[in-house]
Scaffold this active site. Sequence first.
Site, PDB file in Angstrom:
ATOM      1  N   GLN A 267      20.295  41.168  34.044  1.00 17.45           N
ATOM      2  CA  GLN A 267      21.425  41.685  34.565  1.00 17.45           C
ATOM      3  C   GLN A 267      21.629  43.226  33.941  1.00 17.45           C
ATOM      4  OE1 GLN A 267      23.936  40.194  36.564  1.00 17.45           O
ATOM      5  NE2 GLN A 267      21.816  39.117  36.930  1.00 17.45           N
ATOM      6  N   HIS A 270      20.847  46.334  36.170  1.00 15.81           N
ATOM      7  CA  HIS A 270      21.755  46.836  37.000  1.00 15.81           C
ATOM      8  C   HIS A 270      22.079  48.333  36.641  1.00 15.81           C
ATOM      9  CE1 HIS A 270      22.727  43.865  40.072  1.00 15.81           C
ATOM     10  NE2 HIS A 270      22.525  42.719  39.075  1.00 15.81           N
ATOM     11  N   GLU A 336      31.733  37.267  33.715  1.00 14.08           N
ATOM     12  CA  GLU A 336      31.610  37.416  34.953  1.00 14.08           C
ATOM     13  C   GLU A 336      30.446  36.324  35.120  1.00 14.08           C
ATOM     14  OE1 GLU A 336      29.658  40.333  38.417  1.00 14.08           O
ATOM     15  OE2 GLU A 336      28.987  40.414  36.168  1.00 14.08           O
ATOM     16  N   HIS A 337      29.508  36.221  34.391  1.00 16.99           N
ATOM     17  CA  HIS A 337      28.265  35.116  34.620  1.00 16.99           C
ATOM     18  C   HIS A 337      28.289  34.514  33.424  1.00 16.99           C
ATOM     19  CE1 HIS A 337      26.664  38.425  37.441  1.00 16.99           C
ATOM     20  NE2 HIS A 337      26.848  37.539  38.236  1.00 16.99           N
ATOM     21  N   ASP A 370      22.753  35.384  42.413  1.00 13.92           N
ATOM     22  CA  ASP A 370      22.957  36.440  42.995  1.00 13.92           C
ATOM     23  C   ASP A 370      22.496  36.677  44.658  1.00 13.92           C
ATOM     24  OD1 ASP A 370      23.764  37.900  40.769  1.00 13.92           O
ATOM     25  OD2 ASP A 370      21.961  38.737  40.221  1.00 13.92           O
ATOM     26  N   HIS A 429      75.583  32.499  51.779  1.00 14.11           N
ATOM     27  CA  HIS A 429      74.394  31.751  52.183  1.00 14.11           C
ATOM     28  C   HIS A 429      74.898  30.158  52.910  1.00 14.11           C
ATOM     29  CE1 HIS A 429      72.217  34.742  50.226  1.00 14.11           C
ATOM     30  NE2 HIS A 429      71.031  34.003  50.116  1.00 14.11           N
TER      31      HIS A 429
END
Length: 438
Positions: A267, A270, A336-337, A370, A429
């Site tokens: 990761q 990235h 996230e992961h 992924d 109403h």
Amino acid sequence: MIKTKIQTIDLRGIQPTRAELLQRIPRPIVNIAVASEAAERLISEVRLEGESALKRHAEAFDGVRDASIAVDASEITAAMNGLDPAVRAALDASIERVRAASTAQLPVPTTTSFGPGAQVHQRWQPVERVGLYVPGGKAPLASSVVMNVVPAQVAGVPSIALASPAQKEFGGRVHPTILAAAGLLGIDEVYAMGGASAIGALAHGVPSLGLLPVDVVTGPGNIYVAAAKRLVRGVVGIDSEAGTTEILIIADGAANPRFVAADLISQAEHDEAAASVLVTDSAEFAELVARELDELAAVTANSARVTEALGGQQSAIVLVDDMHAAARFSNAYGPEHLEIQTADNEAVLSLISTAGAIFLGPFSPVSLGDYLAGSNHVLPTGGQARFSSGLGAYTFLRPQQVVEYGEAALGDVAENVVALSGAEELPAHGEAVTVRFS
């Protein structure tokens, strides 16, 4: 050997509150609030100037002069014809698995009956048009085409536009692998535009390009893409703020340190701002992982990027007393992961409440998710997993309640409607009900 210089955060022997944990969590220096200023300016320029702003931004950020933004169908066909057979086979396999998992997410219409002629139907309707963003800066994420497009198609979205940055090395065109993936999925509306500018264009439309505004914008990206999605939320719907990637691994002495180090690096490659965090109750294991990081980071293809990411303030090895403390830290972080590699993975999983996606055991690396696990890799970052979910078919669906009452059924509840409307000082109403029986 290049040293990764990953920091250590020692939480052993203390019982921090959740608020204190949030203060100790490693996060990148550039936060979304800072990025919002730049993103807001770019979106405003695109909204006011349209195509000319997009071309100016492409030159400034992508090094592409006088870019052709709308992609011709012939380019997509050519990209498909030139696609490496092995890559095509991998994309086909990914499409099949993501389609199967996305189909499982479709909710079932239901009807609730309160008696004869008194029913509420629950149905789910797809949005009319979506704009899907696919990163292409540091890495041409063809897999993100699959992750964005397939759930939208499964949900039944009739109109899909895709945007990805112009590539200088390909003459200002979208990366051919991304184009080929779009072609495999039957997507023919593609635009060469990137970053916050692309998010603004999808949200507001660009008349000169024939780009109509969308209802929902989805897809991962850097911090500026995440900031742009926050800014256009309300004009359009978004999936989540899926910004710069992050991985948190909970591991103990039973884990394989080389596996853990390899996953942290996967990761980190990235982006220089990517976050790689290990949480462990074993100082000895932490040392083994640190050694593996030094060894593996030195020889990986994106070594410089990995080393910077691991050495940044967003990455760390966190020492805790036990797995309960590890889970508390992870839940506060909202990764996230999340990978769990321990002697009792199920026990640790039972303590987890917050994560974008969870990868259980030594043979479920994030890399699998992924590409080919069947799960979706467009996930919330920066703690957004505390209240957001990953991309799925449900992202493109709106629940709608259809109320269907007959005369007798309305009569059964008329007195209650009148009573409540009177209590709220809204008598009209109640009158809207009683008029039907006068």
